[in-house]
Scaffold this active site. Structure first.
Site, PDB file in Angstrom:
ATOM      1  N   GLN A  44       0.864  -1.185   0.000  1.00  8.59           N
ATOM      2  CA  GLN A  44       0.000   0.000   0.000  1.00  8.59           C
ATOM      3  C   GLN A  44       0.899   1.232   0.000  1.00  8.59           C
ATOM      4  OE1 GLN A  44      -2.109   1.726   3.500  1.00  8.59           O
ATOM      5  NE2 GLN A  44      -3.951   0.986   2.471  1.00  8.59           N
ATOM      6  N   TYR A  67      -5.833  11.059   3.823  1.00  7.17           N
ATOM      7  CA  TYR A  67      -4.410  11.160   3.547  1.00  7.17           C
ATOM      8  C   TYR A  67      -4.228  12.234   2.460  1.00  7.17           C
ATOM      9  CZ  TYR A  67      -2.675   7.146   6.235  1.00  7.17           C
ATOM     10  OH  TYR A  67      -2.281   6.295   7.226  1.00  7.17           O
ATOM     11  N   ALA A 102      -9.586  -7.553   7.830  1.00  2.58           N
ATOM     12  CA  ALA A 102      -8.443  -7.076   8.616  1.00  2.58           C
ATOM     13  C   ALA A 102      -8.532  -7.554  10.057  1.00  2.58           C
ATOM     14  CB  ALA A 102      -8.352  -5.562   8.547  1.00  2.58           C
ATOM     15  N   ARG A 103      -9.472  -6.982  10.855  1.00  4.41           N
ATOM     16  CA  ARG A 103      -9.520  -7.320  12.281  1.00  4.41           C
ATOM     17  C   ARG A 103      -9.690  -8.814  12.522  1.00  4.41           C
ATOM     18  NH1 ARG A 103     -14.006  -3.009  14.077  1.00  4.41           N
ATOM     19  NH2 ARG A 103     -14.594  -3.408  11.920  1.00  4.41           N
TER      20      ARG A 103
END
Length: 412
Positions: free
Chosen positions: A103, A173, A348-349
Site C-alpha cells: 500500500q 491522507y 483485517a480485524r
C-alpha cells in the site's frame, strides 16, 4: 452494468496480471513493525502467518512514498535501503502460496511532522486536531514531486518482488485531502470543482501505471464517505470511480470510509476503546483521552457487511473490479459480496484474531470468526499491532506513544 456469473470466493481469480489463489485480500492495517523505516523480522512473520492462513493476497500497510509522508518516523518508506528487507518479506509470503501488495501513499495532513522532522502537507493549510500542529498547503512543486514519488515507490515494489501496489486515496491522507471539500480550499487547478479536486488521484494513478505497465497489479483504496459534515461523500465517490474506470489505469478499487484525521472510528464500527487508549498514554495525554476522547473517537453500531449499502451504489455505476471491505468475517458474508457483484473481499480485524481463519473457512464453510469487534486491537498500533484476545501483549516501549498519529488506526 453487465451481469456476471457469481464466482466462488475460494477459487483462483485474476487481478490484472496476477492470479490469486482465492478472492480474499488481507486489507492494510498499520503494523508498527518497521523500526528505522525498514522491514523487521516481526513484520515478515506478521504477513507470513496471514499468508500461511490462506488469504489470496496480503497487503503491507503504509509504504510511504516520501519521508515527510510517513505517519511517524518508523513507518516504512520506499527507498533503496528498504529493498533487501522487502525482498525477504515478499519471498516469505510467496513461499506460503499467497500474493503480496504494497500500500503506497503519502499521509499528508495525518503525517507526524515532529517525528518525521519535516512539515506535514495537505491540500490546504490547517491544524491537525490531534497533535495541534500546523499542516502546510502543498505547492504545485510538492504535488508534482509527490505524484512522481508514487511512481518511484511502485518501481521499488517491483524490484522487491511485490505482485501489486495499492495506492492510498482514502482516509484524508494526502490524495484524499484533495478530494474532500472540507479540507480542500484551493482556487487553482486542484481545487473547487470535483473535476479539479479529483485531478490528483487521476494523475497519480496514471503515474503509477506508466511506471509498472502490466508487470504488477494496481489497485486504489478510495473513500466513499469521509464521515464528517461537508466532507467527500458517496455522490462524488461514484463520479470519481467512473473517471478512474474511464482512465483505465487501475485493476481494482477497494472501497472504504472514514477520516483518520477527523473521524477515525467511522471506519470500524463498534465501541471506541477509550480506556485502552488511555492506559498506554503518558499521564497528561491519558487525561486528555478521558476528558475529550469521546468527542473524537465516536462509537458506532457494528453490523456485518457495514459498507455494503454504500458500495453497491458504486457497483451499480461501474464495471471495473471492486473490493468490498467492512464486516466480512465468514463465508456467508463473502458469498453475499460475490452475489452482489463484487470481485474480491477484504478483511483485517478478523485476521488479527485468527491469521488462519481462511483455512478454517475453506475446511468448514460454516466456520465463524472469533473476532468480537471490540476494537481493543486499535491501541496496539502504537506497539506492534495484534489482537489482545489472541496473544499476550508485547511490553510497551516508553516514549513511543504519540496521539498525533491517528492515521495508524486502520483496521476493518
Amino acid at each position: 452494468m453487465s451481469r456476471k456469473a457469481v464466482p466462488d470466493v475460494l477459487a483462483p481469480a485474476q487481478l490484472g496480471p496476477v492470479t490469486l489463489r482465492n478472492r480474499i485480500i488481507k486489507s492494510a492495517t498499520f503494523e508498527h513493525m518497521s523500526p528505522g523505516a525498514v522491514v523487521s523480522d516481526d513484520l515478515i512473520e506478521f504477513h507470513r502467518r496471514v499468508a500461511a492462513g490462506g488469504v489470496g493476497m496480503t497487503t503491507v500497510a503504509y509504504c510511504a512514498v516520501a519521508p515527510e509522508g510517513r505517519t511517524e518516523a518508523d513507518q516504512l518508506w520506499m527507498r533503496e535501503e528498504a529493498v533487501p528487507g522487502l525482498r525477504r518479506l515478499t519471498e516469505a509470503v510467496h513461499a506460503e502460496g499467497a500474493a503480496i501488495s504494497a500500500q503506497i501513499g503519502h499521509a499528508g495532513p495525518v503525517a507526524n511532522g515532529k517525528s518525521n522532522g519535516a512539515p506535514a502537507l495537505s491540500a490546504s493549510r490547517r491544524i491537525n486536531p490531534m497533535g495541534m500542529k500546523v499542516v502546510h498547503a502543498a505547492t504545485l512543486a510538492d504535488i508534482g514531486r509527490i505524484r512522481t514519488a508514487h511512481g518511484a515507490a511502485a518501481r521499488y515494489a517491483i524490484e522487491s518482488g511485490f505482485d501489486a501496489v495499492e495506492i492510498h486515496f482514502g482516509h484524508n491522507y494526502f490524495a484524499s485531502s484533495f478530494l474532500s471539500p472540507i479540507l480542500n480550499r484551493r482556487s487553482d487547478a486542484y481545487g473547487g470543482s470535483l473535476e479539479n479536486r479529483a485531478r490528483l488521484v487521476r494523475e497519480t494513478a496514471a503515474e503509477v501505471r506508466a511506471v509498472v505497465g502490466d508487470s504488477i497489479a494496481v489497485l486504489a483504496k478510495l473513500n466513499m464517505d469521509d464521515g464528517v459534515p461537508g466532507g467527500f461523500w458517496l455522490d462524488e465517490a461514484i463520479q470519481v470511480t467512473k473517471w478512474l474506470e474511464e482512465d483505465g489505469n487501475l485493476d481494482a478499487v477497494e472501497l472504504t470510509i472514514g477520516s483518520s484525521l477527523l473521524n477515525p472510528m467511522y471506519l470500524f464500527k463498534g465501541e471506541a476503546p477509550l480506556n485502552e487508549f488511555g492506559a498506554i498514554m503518558p499521564p497528561v495525554m491519558r487525561l486528555g483521552v478521558k476528558l475529550l476522547g469521546k468527542h473524537f473517537l465516536h462509537s458506532y453500531p457494528y453490523e456485518d457487511l457495514f459498507m455494503l449499502d454504500a458500495a453497491r451504489q458504486i457497483r451499480a455505476n461501474v464495471d471495473m473490479p471492486l473490493v468490498l471491505l467492512g464486516g466480512i468475517t465468514d463465508k456467508a458474508a463473502m458469498d453475499t459480496a460475490m452475489a452482489e457483484g463484487f470481485e474480491f473481499v477484504a478483511m483485517a480485524r478478523a485476521l488479527l484474531r485468527e491469521p488462519d481463519l481462511i483455512n478454517r473457512i475453506a475446511a468448514d464453510h460454516s466456520a465463524k470468526s472469533l473476532c468480537i469487534h471490540c476494537n481493543k486491537c486499535m491501541p496496539t498500533i502504537f506497539y506492534k499491532t495484534h489482537c489482545v484476545l489472541a496473544v499476550p501483549e508485547p511490553p510497551v516501549r516508553p516514549g513511543v506513544v504519540d496521539l498525533s498519529v491517528p492515521e495508524s488506526v486502520e483496521m476493518s
